[in-house]
Each structure stands twice: as structure tokens, then as C-alpha cells.
Write a protein that holds these residues in place. Structure first.
Motif, PDB file in Angstrom:
ATOM      1  N   LEU A  88       0.823  -1.205   0.000  1.00 23.55           N
ATOM      2  CA  LEU A  88       0.000   0.000   0.000  1.00 23.55           C
ATOM      3  C   LEU A  88       0.854   1.251   0.000  1.00 23.55           C
ATOM      4  N   ARG A  89       0.410   2.259  -0.728  1.00 22.57           N
ATOM      5  CA  ARG A  89       1.102   3.541  -0.739  1.00 22.57           C
ATOM      6  C   ARG A  89       0.839   4.295   0.556  1.00 22.57           C
ATOM      7  N   PRO A  90       1.813   5.075   1.026  1.00 20.00           N
ATOM      8  CA  PRO A  90       1.613   5.839   2.276  1.00 20.00           C
ATOM      9  C   PRO A  90       0.382   6.738   2.185  1.00 20.00           C
ATOM     10  N   GLY A  91      -0.416   6.721   3.249  1.00 21.72           N
ATOM     11  CA  GLY A  91      -1.561   7.607   3.349  1.00 21.72           C
ATOM     12  C   GLY A  91      -2.772   7.198   2.537  1.00 21.72           C
ATOM     13  N   THR A  92      -2.756   6.030   1.924  1.00 15.87           N
ATOM     14  CA  THR A  92      -3.911   5.594   1.132  1.00 15.87           C
ATOM     15  C   THR A  92      -5.083   5.260   2.057  1.00 15.87           C
ATOM     16  N   PRO A  93      -6.257   5.841   1.842  1.00 12.54           N
ATOM     17  CA  PRO A  93      -7.422   5.483   2.662  1.00 12.54           C
ATOM     18  C   PRO A  93      -7.840   4.020   2.383  1.00 12.54           C
ATOM     19  N   VAL A  94      -7.910   3.222   3.436  1.00 14.16           N
ATOM     20  CA  VAL A  94      -8.219   1.801   3.310  1.00 14.16           C
ATOM     21  C   VAL A  94      -9.374   1.444   4.227  1.00 14.16           C
ATOM     22  N   GLU A  95     -10.281   0.633   3.722  1.00 12.19           N
ATOM     23  CA  GLU A  95     -11.395   0.124   4.517  1.00 12.19           C
ATOM     24  C   GLU A  95     -11.182  -1.370   4.751  1.00 12.19           C
ATOM     25  N   VAL A  96     -11.451  -1.833   5.973  1.00 13.91           N
ATOM     26  CA  VAL A  96     -11.341  -3.251   6.296  1.00 13.91           C
ATOM     27  C   VAL A  96     -12.741  -3.805   6.536  1.00 13.91           C
ATOM     28  N   GLU A  97     -13.107  -4.823   5.776  1.00 12.82           N
ATOM     29  CA  GLU A  97     -14.388  -5.501   5.944  1.00 12.82           C
ATOM     30  C   GLU A  97     -14.126  -6.873   6.553  1.00 12.82           C
ATOM     31  N   ALA A  98     -14.772  -7.162   7.676  1.00 15.10           N
ATOM     32  CA  ALA A  98     -14.507  -8.403   8.402  1.00 15.10           C
ATOM     33  C   ALA A  98     -15.739  -9.288   8.458  1.00 15.10           C
ATOM     34  N   THR A  99     -15.500 -10.597   8.369  1.00 16.77           N
ATOM     35  CA  THR A  99     -16.531 -11.610   8.545  1.00 16.77           C
ATOM     36  C   THR A  99     -15.976 -12.708   9.441  1.00 16.77           C
ATOM     37  N   CYS A 100     -16.674 -13.014  10.531  1.00 17.19           N
ATOM     38  CA  CYS A 100     -16.236 -14.041  11.478  1.00 17.19           C
ATOM     39  C   CYS A 100     -17.305 -15.139  11.546  1.00 17.19           C
ATOM     40  N   ARG A 101     -16.872 -16.385  11.361  1.00 18.49           N
ATOM     41  CA  ARG A 101     -17.803 -17.515  11.417  1.00 18.49           C
ATOM     42  C   ARG A 101     -17.147 -18.685  12.144  1.00 18.49           C
ATOM     43  N   GLY A 128     -10.362  11.157   3.315  1.00 19.91           N
ATOM     44  CA  GLY A 128     -11.277  10.931   2.203  1.00 19.91           C
ATOM     45  C   GLY A 128     -11.864   9.539   2.211  1.00 19.91           C
ATOM     46  N   ASP A 129     -12.665   9.263   1.183  1.00 15.04           N
ATOM     47  CA  ASP A 129     -13.315   7.961   1.058  1.00 15.04           C
ATOM     48  C   ASP A 129     -12.285   6.878   0.797  1.00 15.04           C
ATOM     49  N   PRO A 130     -12.540   5.658   1.284  1.00 16.21           N
ATOM     50  CA  PRO A 130     -11.596   4.563   1.062  1.00 16.21           C
ATOM     51  C   PRO A 130     -11.360   4.303  -0.424  1.00 16.21           C
ATOM     52  N   GLU A 131     -10.100   4.135  -0.790  1.00 19.03           N
ATOM     53  CA  GLU A 131      -9.740   3.812  -2.165  1.00 19.03           C
ATOM     54  C   GLU A 131      -9.502   2.320  -2.351  1.00 19.03           C
ATOM     55  N   LEU A 132      -9.273   1.625  -1.239  1.00 14.52           N
ATOM     56  CA  LEU A 132      -8.992   0.199  -1.281  1.00 14.52           C
ATOM     57  C   LEU A 132      -9.766  -0.504  -0.182  1.00 14.52           C
ATOM     58  N   THR A 133     -10.091  -1.769  -0.412  1.00 12.77           N
ATOM     59  CA  THR A 133     -10.785  -2.572   0.589  1.00 12.77           C
ATOM     60  C   THR A 133      -9.975  -3.821   0.887  1.00 12.77           C
ATOM     61  N   VAL A 134      -9.687  -4.016   2.169  1.00 12.34           N
ATOM     62  CA  VAL A 134      -9.059  -5.245   2.645  1.00 12.34           C
ATOM     63  C   VAL A 134     -10.159  -6.108   3.245  1.00 12.34           C
ATOM     64  N   LYS A 135     -10.225  -7.352   2.823  1.00 12.96           N
ATOM     65  CA  LYS A 135     -11.259  -8.272   3.306  1.00 12.96           C
ATOM     66  C   LYS A 135     -10.635  -9.241   4.308  1.00 12.96           C
ATOM     67  N   LEU A 136     -11.174  -9.235   5.509  1.00 11.39           N
ATOM     68  CA  LEU A 136     -10.722 -10.093   6.596  1.00 11.39           C
ATOM     69  C   LEU A 136     -11.775 -11.170   6.828  1.00 11.39           C
ATOM     70  N   ARG A 137     -11.378 -12.413   6.670  1.00 13.51           N
ATOM     71  CA  ARG A 137     -12.303 -13.528   6.879  1.00 13.51           C
ATOM     72  C   ARG A 137     -11.714 -14.448   7.940  1.00 13.51           C
ATOM     73  N   ILE A 138     -12.492 -14.709   8.987  1.00 17.28           N
ATOM     74  CA  ILE A 138     -12.067 -15.630  10.036  1.00 17.28           C
ATOM     75  C   ILE A 138     -13.102 -16.747  10.111  1.00 17.28           C
ATOM     76  N   GLU A 139     -12.684 -17.954   9.782  1.00 16.25           N
ATOM     77  CA  GLU A 139     -13.580 -19.099   9.795  1.00 16.25           C
ATOM     78  C   GLU A 139     -12.856 -20.277  10.432  1.00 16.25           C
ATOM     79  N   ASP A 140     -13.491 -20.878  11.442  1.00 18.56           N
ATOM     80  CA  ASP A 140     -12.862 -21.977  12.196  1.00 18.56           C
ATOM     81  C   ASP A 140     -11.486 -21.563  12.705  1.00 18.56           C
ATOM     82  N   ASP A 141     -11.393 -20.309  13.148  1.00 16.79           N
ATOM     83  CA  ASP A 141     -10.179 -19.727  13.725  1.00 16.79           C
ATOM     84  C   ASP A 141      -9.043 -19.537  12.710  1.00 16.79           C
ATOM     85  N   MET A 142      -9.318 -19.747  11.435  1.00 15.35           N
ATOM     86  CA  MET A 142      -8.323 -19.501  10.400  1.00 15.35           C
ATOM     87  C   MET A 142      -8.577 -18.133   9.772  1.00 15.35           C
ATOM     88  N   VAL A 143      -7.555 -17.295   9.789  1.00 17.25           N
ATOM     89  CA  VAL A 143      -7.658 -15.925   9.300  1.00 17.25           C
ATOM     90  C   VAL A 143      -7.144 -15.855   7.859  1.00 17.25           C
TER      91      VAL A 143
END
Length: 366
Positions: A88-101, A128-143
Motif C-alpha cells: 500500500l502507498r503511504p496515506g492511502t485510505p483503506v477500509e477493512v471488511e470483516a466476517t467471522c464464522r 477521504g473515502d476509502p480507495e482500497l478494501t481489505v477483506k478479513l475472513r475468520i472461519e474456524d479460527d483460520m484468518v
């Protein structure tokens, strides 16, 4: 660029095999076919190429890391070890979307905050608004931590500005065309063309036009992005086929819409549209090819009883006037498909389309 990633190509469930076929044909290193997608392996240039060239993918996710975490402190520690500043470039607005199951870490927001803090610590916080999205998925304790390299869904190609009701998404149309055996060498006709998706998609395939040629992608905000190299990747020369992709509709507004969409896509010289009701449909060329329709169905317009007559009329016209043509029909209702009286083979798998389960029905040459 030399670092290899697992790249997950998202696709509507039921169409994974067809996307895998497209990826293999495009020279991608397919690793596995999974529920909801296909995993390929490659470097950042393969990420660019997947977004630019694959017609069937919904989006392209780059798997940055995978590890086990039993509690938030462990997630926090391991997320901070990742090479965020390499990606990622310095200062880039990033959004993290998480799902835990089914995991000991069960709070989506808390998990998202831990990864968001790790990113901010590495590259700073952007305004500013997020330019990138990081997707975090945790399922059966595996990230699994992935980066969405696409941004807007890949069916949004920047050409179709006008839509009819319940339009077929371009990536779904491309996969249904592949499932129906379309390879760009045969005539195609859609007598219920709506906004022209099938003929336009067919013309692009035949002309060798990359689906992502006119749009921007999220990966263009990454540290690895090289604009000149990507521009070179976008260049492709292909023979221009004769005009043999056709659509008609009883709605003159839909015909005009299709013509405008074809113009924006740069295929108006290859895809022709005209006004006609189903009862007036005739083969647009002497050479038999493929008729494909995304016909109205009850879940989309409400009362489906009047549709049995429409499907019956469609089937009658096909049998009487389209000898030698193959027919592909997309509908949510097997009863409607059977009302056409056409000799369909068993249908394909159920595919979600805007919350409605649809299937592809096909005939051999009539």
C-alpha cells in the motif's frame, strides 16, 4: 513483481467451472476450483491481467496472508507483522471488511479494528473515502486477509450507461455464453435483447476486446502499480469479424438503448438491433447459430401466468423458422421453459441473479 500470490476470482456459485475454463484458456495458473470462485496463482501483473481480461469474474481478490488466530491479541500481533508498506502507498485510505464464522474471534467490528490499526501503523491514515478494501475472513479460527484489487464489480465495464429492467450482468452473460458453447465464430441472435447485453458481449468476444479496457481498478492505487506496463498490457490486435451479432425487442426504447450501448462499447459496426415482437422474429442471417434469451420470468415481474403464452409463442417461432439454430434460454422457472415446447436438455445449475435462482436451458440444433 516476482512474489507469487494466491488470486481468488469471485464468481456466482454454479458457474465456477466455466470461469475456470476461461482462466485456463487465458493462460492463468489455475490451482483449484472452489465454491464461489477459482484460485489462480501469479504475481501483481497477473492480478492486473485478471481484472482486465477475464469476462466472467465478479472481482479479483489477492490473498495477502493466512494464519490461525484464537483471540484478538493474536490477530493484532500477526496483522502488524504483515508487509503492508510493500503493498500500500503511504496515506492511502483503506477500509477493512470483516466476517467471522465459527471462530473464537466472533466480533466482526473488533476484528476489523485490529487489522485497520495495523495498516494505519504501517502506512499512516489517509483522508477521504476509502480507495482500497481489505477483506478479513475468520472461519474456524483460520484468518484469511485479502485485498480487493477490482474496486467496482467487474461487470461494470463503463459502456452500459442505460439499462432496462432487471438487466443481465455482463459477467453472467459471458459465462452463460461460454456454457452455451459460444466461441465468437457463430452468429448470435437475442430476440428479447433488452439493453443489448448478449449481442454486445458476443461482439466483444469475437473482436478480442478486453472487458476492462475502459474502466479503472483499485489495483491502480497500489505501490506495485506501473501505469506504462499496464497500458502496454491493454494493447491487443485481433481480426475484426463480420457483423453477425443481432438483437431485437418489441420495445423501441430498448432497441435505441442497445444501439447506444453498442456505440459506447465500440462494437456498433458488429452488433445490429431492430424492433420486432417475438411473433415477428426471423433468422437475421442464413448461417445458423445460437439464439439466446434472458426471457421475463415470474420472480422478476410478479404474475407469471401471462408468460406461459409468451414462452409458447417463442418456442413455436423457434421450431418453425430457426431450423439448424441452437437455443439457449435463461429463466427461473422450469415450467415456463417447458411451456416453450422446445427439446431442452437437462438444465444447468441454479445461479443467483439479484436474489433469484436462474438456470440455463439449452437445445441441440433444431
Amino acid at each position: 513483481m516476482s512474489v507469487l500470490f494466491d488470486i481468488f476470482l469471485v464468481v456466482p456459485p454454479g458457474l465456477e467451472a466455466h470461469l475456470a475454463e476461461e482462466a485456463r484458456a487465458g493462460g492463468f495458473a489455475v490451482q483449484s476450483v472452489d465454491p464461489g470462485g477459482v484460485t489462480v496463482q501469479g504475481d501483481w501483473t497477473e492480478v492486473w491481467r485478471a481484472n482486465l481480461q477475464l469476462r466472467g469474474a465478479t472481482r479479483v481478490l489477492v490473498r495477502l496472508a493466512e494464519f490461525r488466530a484464537m483471540h484478538l491479541a493474536q490477530l493484532d500481533k500477526r496483522a502488524r507483522r504483515l508487509a503492508w508498506s510493500d503493498w500500500l502507498r503511504p496515506g492511502t485510505p483503506v477500509e477493512v471488511e470483516a466476517t467471522c464464522r465459527k471462530s473464537k474471534i466472533y466480533h466482526n467490528r473488533a476484528a476489523s479494528e485490529r487489522v485497520q490499526n495495523a495498516i494505519t501503523e504501517a502506512i499512516g491514515s489517509g483522508d477521504g473515502d476509502p480507495e482500497l478494501t481489505v477483506k478479513l475472513r475468520i472461519e474456524d479460527d483460520m484468518v484469511t486477509i485479502s485485498l480487493d484489487s477490482s474496486g467496482d464489480a467487474l461487470h461494470r465495464r463503463g459502456h452500459k450507461l442505460r439499462l432496462n429492467k432487471a438487466p443481465m450482468r455482463e459477467n453472467l452473460a459471458a459465462l452463460f455464453l461460454r456454457a452455451a458453447g459460444f466461441d465468437g465464430t457463430m452468429p448470435l441472435y437475442d430476440p428479447m435483447c433488452g439493453s443489448g447485453t448478449f449481442p454486445i458481449e458476443a461482439a466483444e468476444i469475437a473482436a478480442g476486446l478486453y472487458p476492462g479496457r475502459s474502466r479503472a481498478f483499485a489495483f491502480q492505487q497500489l505501490a506495485s502499480y506501473a501505469p506504462e506496463a499496464f497500458e502496454r498490457m491493454k494493447r491487443r490486435l485481433a481480426p475484426v469479424p463480420p457483423a453477425r451479432f443481432f438483437g431485437s425487442d418489441r420495445d423501441t426504447g430498448a432497441v435505441k438503448m442497445s444501439q447506444e450501448n453498442a456505440e459506447r462499447a465500440g462494437v456498433s459496426h458488429l452488433a445490429a438491433f431492430h424492433h420486432a415482437a417475438i411473433s415477428d422474429a426471423k433468422p437475421p442471417t442464413d448461417q445458423p447459430g445460437l439464439v439466446i434469451v434472458n426471457a421475463p420470468y415470474g420472480g422478476r415481474i410478479g404474475n407469471k401466468k401471462p408468460l406461459f403464452g409468451l414462452y409458447g409463442a417463442f418456442g413455436q417461432v423457434m421450431k418453425e423458422r430457426f431450423q439448424g439454430w441452437r437455443v439457449a434460454l435463461i429463466t427461473s422457472d422450469g415450467g415456463l421453459a417447458k411451456a416453450s415446447g422446445l427439446p431442452f436438455a437437462p438444465p444447468g445449475p441454479v445461479v443467483d441473479h439479484g436474489g433469484i435462482g436462474i438456470r440455463l436451458w439449452q437445445t441441440k440444433a433444431l
